[in-house]
Design a protein around this motif. Sequence first.
Motif, PDB file in Angstrom:
ATOM      1  N   ASN A  69      -7.842   8.563  -5.953  1.00 12.93           N
ATOM      2  CA  ASN A  69      -7.436   9.960  -5.850  1.00 12.93           C
ATOM      3  C   ASN A  69      -8.503  10.719  -5.079  1.00 12.93           C
ATOM      4  O   ASN A  69      -9.695  10.570  -5.354  1.00 12.93           O
ATOM      5  CB  ASN A  69      -7.275  10.585  -7.236  1.00 12.93           C
ATOM      6  N   MET A  70      -8.078  11.522  -4.101  1.00 16.97           N
ATOM      7  CA  MET A  70      -9.027  12.276  -3.277  1.00 16.97           C
ATOM      8  C   MET A  70      -8.579  13.724  -3.157  1.00 16.97           C
ATOM      9  O   MET A  70      -7.383  13.996  -3.035  1.00 16.97           O
ATOM     10  CB  MET A  70      -9.108  11.674  -1.873  1.00 16.97           C
ATOM     11  N   ILE A  71      -9.543  14.630  -3.190  1.00 17.41           N
ATOM     12  CA  ILE A  71      -9.295  16.041  -2.901  1.00 17.41           C
ATOM     13  C   ILE A  71     -10.174  16.404  -1.712  1.00 17.41           C
ATOM     14  O   ILE A  71     -11.395  16.240  -1.759  1.00 17.41           O
ATOM     15  CB  ILE A  71      -9.603  16.934  -4.110  1.00 17.41           C
ATOM     16  N   LEU A  72      -9.549  16.866  -0.642  1.00 18.88           N
ATOM     17  CA  LEU A  72     -10.247  17.195   0.606  1.00 18.88           C
ATOM     18  C   LEU A  72     -10.139  18.695   0.852  1.00 18.88           C
ATOM     19  O   LEU A  72      -9.078  19.282   0.661  1.00 18.88           O
ATOM     20  CB  LEU A  72      -9.630  16.419   1.768  1.00 18.88           C
ATOM     21  N   THR A  73     -11.234  19.308   1.278  1.00 14.82           N
ATOM     22  CA  THR A  73     -11.227  20.737   1.593  1.00 14.82           C
ATOM     23  C   THR A  73     -11.719  20.940   3.018  1.00 14.82           C
ATOM     24  O   THR A  73     -12.478  20.130   3.555  1.00 14.82           O
ATOM     25  CB  THR A  73     -12.128  21.527   0.625  1.00 14.82           C
ATOM     26  N   SER A  74     -11.302  22.047   3.614  1.00 11.15           N
ATOM     27  CA  SER A  74     -11.696  22.345   4.984  1.00 11.15           C
ATOM     28  C   SER A  74     -11.733  23.861   5.189  1.00 11.15           C
ATOM     29  O   SER A  74     -10.878  24.573   4.682  1.00 11.15           O
ATOM     30  CB  SER A  74     -10.713  21.714   5.965  1.00 11.15           C
ATOM     31  N   VAL A 106       0.865  -1.177   0.000  1.00  9.53           N
ATOM     32  CA  VAL A 106       0.000   0.000   0.000  1.00  9.53           C
ATOM     33  C   VAL A 106       0.902   1.227   0.000  1.00  9.53           C
ATOM     34  O   VAL A 106       1.830   1.331   0.802  1.00  9.53           O
ATOM     35  CB  VAL A 106      -0.918   0.023   1.249  1.00  9.53           C
ATOM     36  N   THR A 107       0.655   2.156  -0.927  1.00  7.96           N
ATOM     37  CA  THR A 107       1.423   3.399  -0.977  1.00  7.96           C
ATOM     38  C   THR A 107       0.465   4.572  -0.912  1.00  7.96           C
ATOM     39  O   THR A 107      -0.664   4.495  -1.396  1.00  7.96           O
ATOM     40  CB  THR A 107       2.257   3.505  -2.264  1.00  7.96           C
ATOM     41  N   GLN A 108       0.919   5.665  -0.298  1.00 11.93           N
ATOM     42  CA  GLN A 108       0.087   6.856  -0.220  1.00 11.93           C
ATOM     43  C   GLN A 108       0.971   8.095  -0.283  1.00 11.93           C
ATOM     44  O   GLN A 108       1.985   8.188   0.416  1.00 11.93           O
ATOM     45  CB  GLN A 108      -0.736   6.882   1.056  1.00 11.93           C
ATOM     46  N   GLU A 109       0.571   9.037  -1.138  1.00 11.13           N
ATOM     47  CA  GLU A 109       1.245  10.325  -1.236  1.00 11.13           C
ATOM     48  C   GLU A 109       0.207  11.410  -0.973  1.00 11.13           C
ATOM     49  O   GLU A 109      -0.916  11.333  -1.459  1.00 11.13           O
ATOM     50  CB  GLU A 109       1.845  10.550  -2.628  1.00 11.13           C
ATOM     51  N   THR A 110       0.582  12.414  -0.182  1.00 12.24           N
ATOM     52  CA  THR A 110      -0.336  13.512   0.109  1.00 12.24           C
ATOM     53  C   THR A 110       0.378  14.841  -0.063  1.00 12.24           C
ATOM     54  O   THR A 110       1.601  14.943   0.102  1.00 12.24           O
ATOM     55  CB  THR A 110      -0.895  13.439   1.546  1.00 12.24           C
ATOM     56  N   LEU A 111      -0.399  15.849  -0.402  1.00 15.55           N
ATOM     57  CA  LEU A 111       0.112  17.209  -0.560  1.00 15.55           C
ATOM     58  C   LEU A 111      -1.005  18.149  -0.148  1.00 15.55           C
ATOM     59  O   LEU A 111      -2.158  17.960  -0.561  1.00 15.55           O
ATOM     60  CB  LEU A 111       0.519  17.468  -2.014  1.00 15.55           C
ATOM     61  N   GLY A 112      -0.698  19.150   0.675  1.00 17.72           N
ATOM     62  CA  GLY A 112      -1.751  20.051   1.125  1.00 17.72           C
ATOM     63  C   GLY A 112      -1.195  21.356   1.644  1.00 17.72           C
ATOM     64  O   GLY A 112       0.016  21.524   1.795  1.00 17.72           O
ATOM     65  N   TYR A 130     -13.491  39.932  14.399  1.00 14.31           N
ATOM     66  CA  TYR A 130     -14.436  38.859  14.710  1.00 14.31           C
ATOM     67  C   TYR A 130     -13.780  37.495  14.915  1.00 14.31           C
ATOM     68  O   TYR A 130     -14.437  36.536  15.256  1.00 14.31           O
ATOM     69  CB  TYR A 130     -15.477  38.755  13.599  1.00 14.31           C
ATOM     70  N   GLY A 131     -12.503  37.373  14.670  1.00 14.53           N
ATOM     71  CA  GLY A 131     -11.793  36.103  14.840  1.00 14.53           C
ATOM     72  C   GLY A 131     -10.875  35.824  13.660  1.00 14.53           C
ATOM     73  O   GLY A 131     -10.356  36.749  13.044  1.00 14.53           O
ATOM     74  N   ALA A 132     -10.718  34.555  13.343  1.00  6.58           N
ATOM     75  CA  ALA A 132      -9.844  34.168  12.229  1.00  6.58           C
ATOM     76  C   ALA A 132     -10.502  33.033  11.447  1.00  6.58           C
ATOM     77  O   ALA A 132     -11.194  32.190  12.017  1.00  6.58           O
ATOM     78  CB  ALA A 132      -8.488  33.722  12.752  1.00  6.58           C
ATOM     79  N   ALA A 133     -10.263  33.028  10.156  1.00  7.52           N
ATOM     80  CA  ALA A 133     -10.774  31.970   9.281  1.00  7.52           C
ATOM     81  C   ALA A 133      -9.611  31.423   8.460  1.00  7.52           C
ATOM     82  O   ALA A 133      -8.780  32.183   7.963  1.00  7.52           O
ATOM     83  CB  ALA A 133     -11.860  32.499   8.358  1.00  7.52           C
ATOM     84  N   LYS A 134      -9.556  30.099   8.347  1.00 10.39           N
ATOM     85  CA  LYS A 134      -8.506  29.446   7.576  1.00 10.39           C
ATOM     86  C   LYS A 134      -9.137  28.468   6.588  1.00 10.39           C
ATOM     87  O   LYS A 134     -10.157  27.846   6.886  1.00 10.39           O
ATOM     88  CB  LYS A 134      -7.535  28.697   8.483  1.00 10.39           C
ATOM     89  N   VAL A 135      -8.530  28.341   5.426  1.00 10.23           N
ATOM     90  CA  VAL A 135      -9.008  27.447   4.373  1.00 10.23           C
ATOM     91  C   VAL A 135      -7.894  26.453   4.066  1.00 10.23           C
ATOM     92  O   VAL A 135      -6.734  26.840   3.923  1.00 10.23           O
ATOM     93  CB  VAL A 135      -9.373  28.241   3.099  1.00 10.23           C
ATOM     94  N   GLY A 136      -8.240  25.177   3.992  1.00 12.72           N
ATOM     95  CA  GLY A 136      -7.247  24.145   3.712  1.00 12.72           C
ATOM     96  C   GLY A 136      -7.669  23.253   2.551  1.00 12.72           C
ATOM     97  O   GLY A 136      -8.852  22.994   2.346  1.00 12.72           O
ATOM     98  N   VAL A 137      -6.681  22.799   1.787  1.00 13.92           N
ATOM     99  CA  VAL A 137      -6.902  21.880   0.673  1.00 13.92           C
ATOM    100  C   VAL A 137      -5.843  20.787   0.756  1.00 13.92           C
ATOM    101  O   VAL A 137      -4.671  21.066   1.032  1.00 13.92           O
ATOM    102  CB  VAL A 137      -6.809  22.595  -0.685  1.00 13.92           C
ATOM    103  N   GLN A 138      -6.241  19.532   0.523  1.00 19.89           N
ATOM    104  CA  GLN A 138      -5.310  18.414   0.542  1.00 19.89           C
ATOM    105  C   GLN A 138      -5.632  17.459  -0.601  1.00 19.89           C
ATOM    106  O   GLN A 138      -6.788  17.167  -0.878  1.00 19.89           O
ATOM    107  CB  GLN A 138      -5.397  17.659   1.864  1.00 19.89           C
ATOM    108  N   TYR A 139      -4.586  16.984  -1.278  1.00 20.90           N
ATOM    109  CA  TYR A 139      -4.721  15.977  -2.330  1.00 20.90           C
ATOM    110  C   TYR A 139      -4.057  14.694  -1.840  1.00 20.90           C
ATOM    111  O   TYR A 139      -2.977  14.740  -1.263  1.00 20.90           O
ATOM    112  CB  TYR A 139      -4.050  16.435  -3.626  1.00 20.90           C
ATOM    113  N   SER A 140      -4.702  13.554  -2.051  1.00 22.23           N
ATOM    114  CA  SER A 140      -4.165  12.276  -1.609  1.00 22.23           C
ATOM    115  C   SER A 140      -4.297  11.241  -2.722  1.00 22.23           C
ATOM    116  O   SER A 140      -5.345  11.143  -3.360  1.00 22.23           O
ATOM    117  CB  SER A 140      -4.916  11.796  -0.369  1.00 22.23           C
TER     118      SER A 140
END
Length: 66
Positions: free
Chosen positions: A55-60, A4-10, A20-30
């Motif tokens: 292949n997966m693209i994750l957002t947050s 099993v192999t896995q590569e991720t980048l984000g 009012y605070g802070a907001a952060k946006v994240g993106v990850q490819y796996s």
Amino acid sequence: MHSVTQETLGFWWAAYKGYYGAAKVGVQYSHTGVSAFSVRASQYGGSFTPYTFDNMILTSIRFYPM
């Protein structure tokens, strides 16, 4: 034998920081790959190894109040 192999980048980006605070946006490819056992095809004299991948693209989006 199998493997099993896995590569991720984000990355994370601080989209807003203010009163009012802070907001952060994240993106990850796996990319995940799985190879199963080796099958020897005696009729043709070669071998075959089944392989699959995903292949997966994750957002947050995160908000930290005050």
